[in-house]
Design an enzyme around this catalytic site. Structure first.
Site, short mmCIF file in Angstrom:
data_model
loop_
_atom_site.label_atom_id
_atom_site.label_comp_id
_atom_site.label_asym_id
_atom_site.label_seq_id
_atom_site.Cartn_x
_atom_site.Cartn_y
_atom_site.Cartn_z
N GLY A 95 0.88 -1.02 -0.29
CA GLY A 95 -0.28 -0.17 0.30
C GLY A 95 1.12 1.10 -0.34
N SER B 255 1.31 4.01 -3.17
CA SER B 255 1.16 4.74 -4.05
C SER B 255 -0.67 5.30 -3.68
CB SER B 255 0.90 4.26 -5.54
OG SER B 255 2.13 3.74 -5.75
N GLU C 55 12.31 -4.06 -2.79
CA GLU C 55 11.97 -4.48 -4.41
C GLU C 55 12.29 -4.23 -5.93
OE1 GLU C 55 6.89 -2.15 -6.03
OE2 GLU C 55 8.06 -1.93 -4.40
#
Length: 385
Positions: free
Chosen positions: A133, A135, A251
């Site tokens: 969570g 953007s 990421e």
């Protein structure tokens, strides 16, 4: 620039990591769903909970997490090999992907012991799937302008706000959300915190977003007076910006930032071997292979930093930016090469594969940070802004 490039010290995968590759190939031979290339091209966007659970049964979800929490306790190099083989084969890994890649390591690093015991074993068993969570609507790529807010209550926190472009939120049980706990959006990085949100709670609504291909990988998530327990907070209140940057390093650091078009490249190379290639096509294929080799070496160097428990934020951003260009260039070139020879009937699977990737490839430079954001990070590291 020389200072940045010096951080990419040449690294090799250790022998134990390379020997692990044979085990992964054998697993894929037994468990990879037999689907055509245009389905395999979805790979880390392909959601298949059963495949993820088969992988977890081998101990390969949460591969680098400690055995005390259900992980295999293996190093980042072996995770590199695992990811490289899964993506090269086009395995559907989306179900466990985010939990394995970043949510689990984030909880291990910043969560308390109760959170580690509650979530990490379930991640490693393929029972708990997470989404990110970050953007928000109307914020563009400015992650720091978060407006979703959690306020303290007598029993914990009350959450209101919206998240968008949340990958597979409609398939996941949990989200780690970056929200504001103090100040205003104008405060940017200050006053941000992270929470584990159970997506089944009252007040959470999820709307899938369909893309050009007809798939619904993304979703918009709305929080309307969602009551969170006090222990939903991850790490320290107000430390969300530091934590989310560590999460983004996980990421952006893996080989998934290089191999999104690998199934297509393999398919196209096979097509050229069968039907012949022009000199220009052979040269293009050679360029792609050489670029992949270089980027892979850089990605291994980033993995070596992770293995040394460093946080290669800028290095990962550089690999992600360069890798995205390659991932987008492959379908663009193959599509152009096929259209340049309209009299040659295309292989239908090749046609569907390049059609899918041509439609989805613009998102490659959005997910994990836009090109502009990444280049701003790189410029700051060089003292250029």
């Amino acid at each position: 620039m020389n200072q940045l490039l010096q951080t990419f010290r040449l690294a090799q995968l250790p022998p134990e990591a390379e020997s692990f590759r044979a085990d992964v190939k054998q697993f894929l031979a037994e468990h990879l769903p037999q689907v055509p290339a245009d389905r395999r091209a979805r790979s880390w966007m392909g959601f298949d909970a059963d495949f993820s659970r088969h992988l977890a049964a081998r101990g390969w979800v949460g591969l680098t997490l400690p055995p005390a929490f259900g992980g295999a306790g293996l190093d980042a190099f072996r995770r590199f090999v695992l990811v490289e083989e899964l993506l090269s084969a086009g395995a559907p890994v989306a179900a466990h992907w985010i939990a394995d890649r970043q949510s689990g390591p984030l909880i291990l690093r910043y969560g308390n012991e109760a959170q580690r015991l509650a979530y990490l074993p379930r991640i490693c068993r393929g029972e708990a799937f997470f989404c990110i969570g970050m953007s928000e609507p109307n914020a563009g790529s400015d992650l720091a302008s978060v407006r979703s807010r959690a306020v303290r209550t007598e029993t914990g926190w009350r959450l209101n706000g919206r998240k968008i472009w949340t990958t597979n939120a409609h398939h996941c049980q949990y989200m780690i959300a970056l929200v504001r706990t103090s100040g205003t959006p104008e405060d940017k990085q200050k006053g941000l915190s992270q929470f584990i949100v159970d997506l089944s709670l009252p007040g959470v609504s999820i709307r899938p977003i369909h893309d050009l291909t007809g798939d619904a990988h993304f979703a918009e998530v709305v929080f309307d007076e969602v009551e969170l327990a006090d222990d939903a907070l991850v790490g320290q209140e107000g430390s969300g910006w530091e934590q989310v940057n560590a999460e983004l390093a996980f990421e952006r650091s893996g080989p998934e930032r290089i191999y999104s078009s690998m199934v297509l490249l393999d398919l196209w190379a096979t097509h050229l071997r069968r039907h012949g290639a022009t000199r220009e096509q052979s040269a293009a294929l050679g360029r792609f292979v050489s670029h992949i080799a270089t980027l892979r070496s850089m990605s291994v160097a980033v993995t070596a930093k992770l293995a040394r428990h460093e946080s290669p934020v800028v290095e990962a951003a550089l690999v992600k930016d360069l890798g995205t260009e390659l991932e987008q260039a492959i379908p663009a070139y193959v599509e152009s090469a096929m259209s340049a020879d309209p009299d040659s009937p295309p292989d239908p699977v090749l046609y569907r594969t390049v059609a899918y990737l041509s439609q989805i490839s613009p998102t490659f430079s959005l997910r994990g940070g836009t090109r502009e954001i990444l280049r701003g990070m790189i410029a700051r590291s060089l003292g250029l802004r």
